[in-house]
Scaffold this active site. Structure first.
Site, PDB file in Angstrom:
ATOM      1  N   ASN A 199     -10.184  -0.443  -0.618  1.00  7.17           N
ATOM      2  CA  ASN A 199      -8.725  -0.324  -0.515  1.00  7.17           C
ATOM      3  C   ASN A 199      -8.112  -0.881  -1.799  1.00  7.17           C
ATOM      4  O   ASN A 199      -8.201  -2.073  -2.057  1.00  7.17           O
ATOM      5  CB  ASN A 199      -8.263  -1.116   0.719  1.00  7.17           C
ATOM      6  CG  ASN A 199      -6.757  -1.144   0.883  1.00  7.17           C
ATOM      7  OD1 ASN A 199      -6.001  -0.772  -0.017  1.00  7.17           O
ATOM      8  ND2 ASN A 199      -6.295  -1.599   2.037  1.00  7.17           N
ATOM      9  N   HIS A 222      -3.632   6.863   2.176  1.00 10.89           N
ATOM     10  CA  HIS A 222      -3.992   5.570   1.600  1.00 10.89           C
ATOM     11  C   HIS A 222      -5.377   5.200   2.145  1.00 10.89           C
ATOM     12  O   HIS A 222      -5.641   5.309   3.336  1.00 10.89           O
ATOM     13  CB  HIS A 222      -2.949   4.527   2.006  1.00 10.89           C
ATOM     14  CG  HIS A 222      -3.395   3.136   1.762  1.00 10.89           C
ATOM     15  ND1 HIS A 222      -3.904   2.739   0.555  1.00 10.89           N
ATOM     16  CD2 HIS A 222      -3.436   2.044   2.573  1.00 10.89           C
ATOM     17  CE1 HIS A 222      -4.236   1.456   0.634  1.00 10.89           C
ATOM     18  NE2 HIS A 222      -3.969   1.020   1.851  1.00 10.89           N
ATOM     19  N   CYS A 225       0.810  -1.235   0.000  1.00  7.34           N
ATOM     20  CA  CYS A 225       0.000   0.000   0.000  1.00  7.34           C
ATOM     21  C   CYS A 225       0.835   1.273   0.000  1.00  7.34           C
ATOM     22  O   CYS A 225       0.340   2.347  -0.328  1.00  7.34           O
ATOM     23  CB  CYS A 225      -0.919   0.017   1.219  1.00  7.34           C
ATOM     24  SG  CYS A 225      -2.012  -1.386   1.251  1.00  7.34           S
TER      25      CYS A 225
HETATM   26  N1  ACO Z   1     -19.095  -8.966   8.730  1.00  4.45           N
HETATM   27  C1  ACO Z   1     -19.557  -9.176   9.979  1.00  4.45           C
HETATM   28  N2  ACO Z   1     -18.759  -9.484  11.020  1.00  4.45           N
HETATM   29  C2  ACO Z   1     -17.423  -9.555  10.789  1.00  4.45           C
HETATM   30  C3  ACO Z   1     -16.883  -9.357   9.500  1.00  4.45           C
HETATM   31  C4  ACO Z   1     -17.770  -9.049   8.458  1.00  4.45           C
HETATM   32  N3  ACO Z   1     -17.357  -8.825   7.204  1.00  4.45           N
HETATM   33  N4  ACO Z   1     -15.553  -9.503   9.596  1.00  4.45           N
HETATM   34  C5  ACO Z   1     -15.253  -9.783  10.854  1.00  4.45           C
HETATM   35  N5  ACO Z   1     -16.399  -9.842  11.588  1.00  4.45           N
HETATM   36  C6  ACO Z   1     -16.547 -10.112  13.020  1.00  4.45           C
HETATM   37  C7  ACO Z   1     -15.377 -10.896  13.585  1.00  4.45           C
HETATM   38  O1  ACO Z   1     -15.573 -12.279  13.408  1.00  4.45           O
HETATM   39  C8  ACO Z   1     -15.433 -10.494  15.043  1.00  4.45           C
HETATM   40  O2  ACO Z   1     -16.433 -11.247  15.684  1.00  4.45           O
HETATM   41  P1  ACO Z   1     -16.224 -11.790  17.191  1.00  4.45           P
HETATM   42  O3  ACO Z   1     -16.080 -10.526  18.015  1.00  4.45           O
HETATM   43  O4  ACO Z   1     -17.470 -12.543  17.441  1.00  4.45           O
HETATM   44  O5  ACO Z   1     -14.961 -12.589  17.159  1.00  4.45           O
HETATM   45  C9  ACO Z   1     -15.918  -9.045  15.002  1.00  4.45           C
HETATM   46  O6  ACO Z   1     -16.541  -8.874  13.716  1.00  4.45           O
HETATM   47  C10 ACO Z   1     -14.814  -8.025  15.175  1.00  4.45           C
HETATM   48  O7  ACO Z   1     -13.735  -8.387  14.301  1.00  4.45           O
HETATM   49  P2  ACO Z   1     -12.427  -7.494  14.185  1.00  4.45           P
HETATM   50  O8  ACO Z   1     -11.492  -8.138  13.215  1.00  4.45           O
HETATM   51  O9  ACO Z   1     -11.910  -7.175  15.548  1.00  4.45           O
HETATM   52  O10 ACO Z   1     -13.060  -6.182  13.546  1.00  4.45           O
HETATM   53  P3  ACO Z   1     -12.397  -4.774  13.333  1.00  4.45           P
HETATM   54  O11 ACO Z   1     -13.224  -3.741  13.948  1.00  4.45           O
HETATM   55  O12 ACO Z   1     -10.931  -4.782  13.622  1.00  4.45           O
HETATM   56  O13 ACO Z   1     -12.576  -4.575  11.766  1.00  4.45           O
HETATM   57  C11 ACO Z   1     -11.236  -4.706   9.773  1.00  4.45           C
HETATM   58  C12 ACO Z   1     -11.962  -5.475  10.878  1.00  4.45           C
HETATM   59  C13 ACO Z   1     -12.275  -3.934   9.014  1.00  4.45           C
HETATM   60  C14 ACO Z   1     -10.533  -5.695   8.870  1.00  4.45           C
HETATM   61  C15 ACO Z   1     -10.231  -3.714  10.408  1.00  4.45           C
HETATM   62  O14 ACO Z   1      -9.474  -4.374  11.388  1.00  4.45           O
HETATM   63  C16 ACO Z   1      -9.304  -3.101   9.379  1.00  4.45           C
HETATM   64  O15 ACO Z   1      -9.712  -2.341   8.527  1.00  4.45           O
HETATM   65  N6  ACO Z   1      -8.010  -3.345   9.516  1.00  4.45           N
HETATM   66  C17 ACO Z   1      -7.019  -2.739   8.641  1.00  4.45           C
HETATM   67  C18 ACO Z   1      -6.883  -3.457   7.352  1.00  4.45           C
HETATM   68  C19 ACO Z   1      -5.931  -2.677   6.503  1.00  4.45           C
HETATM   69  O16 ACO Z   1      -5.726  -1.512   6.663  1.00  4.45           O
HETATM   70  N7  ACO Z   1      -5.274  -3.253   5.573  1.00  4.45           N
HETATM   71  C20 ACO Z   1      -4.376  -2.390   4.819  1.00  4.45           C
HETATM   72  C21 ACO Z   1      -3.314  -2.988   4.275  1.00  4.45           C
HETATM   73  S1  ACO Z   1      -3.724  -3.829   2.794  1.00  4.45           S
HETATM   74  C22 ACO Z   1      -2.251  -3.991   1.907  1.00  4.45           C
HETATM   75  O17 ACO Z   1      -1.211  -3.571   2.300  1.00  4.45           O
HETATM   76  C23 ACO Z   1      -2.342  -4.786   0.608  1.00  4.45           C
END
Ligand code: ACO
Length: 333
Positions: free
Chosen positions: A290, A260, A118
Site C-alpha cells: 500500500n 487504491h 490514500c
Molecule cells: N502476522 C501474523 N499474525 C498477525 C499479524 C501478522 N503480521 N498481524 C496481526 N496478526 C494477528 C492478530 O494479532 C490477530 O490475532 P488474534 O486473533 O490472536 O488476536 C489475528 O492475526 C487477526 O488480526 P486482524 O487484525 O483481525 O487481521 P485482519 O484479517 O483484519 O488483517 C489487516 C489485518 C491486514 C491489517 C487488515 O485488517 C487490513 O488490511 N486492513 C485495512 C488496512 C488498510 O486498508 N489501510 C488503508 C489505509 S492506509 C492510509 O490511508 C495511509
C-alpha cells in the site's frame, strides 16, 4: 462533493517511480512475529519498495513527475501547476510541491500539497481537471508520492506488513478531440468521526513532538486494521452504487477498475459486490504493498504499460483511506 462533471480533460502522460530497495515477506519474518503465508493470505502482499535513507518524498515525486512530462512530450517550464498529493511530506513546511517544482524545473508553476491520505490522488485529479476546465491552467502535474516507511512502526506486525514507498504522476491537459479523454464523474467524501482508526497522532499542532511522544511511539502510524477494512468495503461498495445511479453507466462498460491498493481482499470484495469480474480490477499490491496516494497513479502507469488500459477505455478509480476520506473517479483515458 458530488458531481457528474464531464470535464474535457485528458491524461496526456503518466510516470511512476519506485525505490530500488525491495523488502519482501521473508525479510519481515526476521523483524516481527509474522509469516509470509499469513501476510499473503490476509493482504495479497509479497513485497514492497522502501526509499533509500537519502531519499525523501520529493525525490520520488520529482522522478515520477519527470517521467510523466517526458511521456506527454512537455517541457517543465510549460507546467502551470503542481499538485502534490501526500500524507508523508518532506517537512511541515515548505510544501513538498514547491521542492518538486524546483527539482524538475517547473519555474513558471505554482505548487501546493494536498493531504487526503490514500484518496489524495483522486482529490488532486479532480482539482487539476477543474483548474484546466476553468481556464486557470493549461498543464497541471498531479503527483501522488509517499514515504510511508518513515512513519511505519517496524515493531508493529499488524501495520508494518502493509506499506511501501513510491510515486506516480499524471500530466493533465485540455482535450480538444471529440470523444477523447474526459473526466466523466467524481464523487468525493470525508468524515473525521472515525479518524482515530488510522492516524499519526503526534507531530502536529494538536500533540506537538516531545520526548514523551517519541517514547510512546506516537509519531508512527496507528492502524485499527479490522475497522478500516470493514469501513473500506462498505464505503467503496456505496460509491459504486452511487456511480451507477448518477451516471447510468453499466459496470460491464468499464474496461478497468484501478482501486487504491490497500488489501487484495478489500478489492475482491468490492468486485464481488459490484458484480465485476475480478480480472477487470488492476492489482499490483503483490509487488508494491500500500503506497497510499501513490498507489493509483503507479497502478495506472503500469496498466498502460501492460496494455490493460488503452486510449478510449473507461476506467473507474476508487480510493478509501485516512481522514477518513474516499473517492470515485470515472474517466475516459
Ligand atoms: N502476522 C501474523 N499474525 C498477525 C499479524 C501478522 N503480521 N498481524 C496481526 N496478526 C494477528 C492478530 O494479532 C490477530 O490475532 P488474534 O486473533 O490472536 O488476536 C489475528 O492475526 C487477526 O488480526 P486482524 O487484525 O483481525 O487481521 P485482519 O484479517 O483484519 O488483517 C489487516 C489485518 C491486514 C491489517 C487488515 O485488517 C487490513 O488490511 N486492513 C485495512 C488496512 C488498510 O486498508 N489501510 C488503508 C489505509 S492506509 C492510509 O490511508 C495511509
Amino acid at each position: 462533493m458530488k458531481s457528474l462533471c464531464n470535464l474535457p480533460v485528458r491524461i496526456a502522460g503518466l510516470g511512476a517511480y519506485v525505490p530500488d530497495k525491495v523488502l519482501d515477506n521473508s525479510m519481515l519474518e526476521q523483524m516481527v512475529d509474522t509469516t509470509d503465508e499469513w501476510i499473503v493470505r490476509r493482504t495479497g502482499i509479497k513485497e514492497r519498495r522502501i526509499a533509500a535513507p537519502r531519499q525523501a518524498t520529493s525525490d520520488l515525486a520529482a522522478a515520477a513527475g519527470r517521467k510523466a512530462l517526458k511521456a506527454a512530450g512537455l517541457a517543465a517550464r510549460d507546467v502551470d501547476a503542481v499538485i502534490l498529493c501526500t500524507c508523508t511530506p518532506d517537512h511541515v513546511f515548505p510544501a513538498t510541491a514547491c521542492i518538486v517544482q524546483t527539482a524538475i524545473g517547473a519555474v513558471n508553476a505554482f505548487g501546493y500539497d494536498l493531504q487526503a491520505a490514500c484518496s489524495g490522488f483522486l482529490f488532486g485529479l479532480m482539482q487539476g481537471a477543474a483548474l484546466i476546465d476553468s481556464g486557470m491552467a493549461e498543464n497541471v502535474l498531479v503527483i501522488g508520492a509517499e514515504t510511508l516507511s518513515r512513519f511505519t512502526d517496524w515493531e508493529d506486525r499488524s501495520s508494518c506488513i502493509l506499506f511501501g514507498d513510491g510515486a506516480g504522476a499524471a500530466l493533465l491537459q485540455k482535450e480538444s478531440a471529440p470523444g477523447g479523454g474526459e473526466v466523466v464523474f467524481c464523487e468525493m467524501g470525508g468524515d473525521a468521526a472515525r479518524a482515530d482508526i488510522l492516524e499519526v497522532p503526534a507531530g502536529g499542532s494538536r500533540l506537538v513532538a516531545s520526548e514523551e511522544t517519541v517514547r510512546q511511539r506516537r509519531h508512527y502510524m496507528q492502524l485499527q486494521g479490522r475497522e478500516v477494512f470493514k469501513l473500506a468495503v462498505g464505503k467503496l461498495g456505496e460509491l459504486v452504487d452511487t456511480l451507477e445511479e448518477k451516471t447510468g453507466v453499466d459496470m460491464k462498460d468499464i474496461s478497468l477498475i484501478i482501486p487504491h491498493q490497500s488489501n487484495e481482499r478489500i478489492i475482491r470484495s468490492v468486485c464481488d459486490r459490484a458484480g465485476l469480474p475480478q480480472e477487470r480490477a488492476y492489482m499490483n499490491i503483490e509487488r508494491m504493498g500500500n503506497t497510499s496516494a501513490a498507489s493509483i497513479p503507479i497502478a495506472m502507469e503500469q496498466a498502460v504499460g501492460e496494455g490493460k488500459l488503452k486510449r478510449g477505455d473507461i476506467a473507474l478509480l476508487l480510493a478509501f483511506g485516512g481522514g477518513l476520506t474516499w473517492g470515485a473517479t470515472l474517466l475516459r483515458y
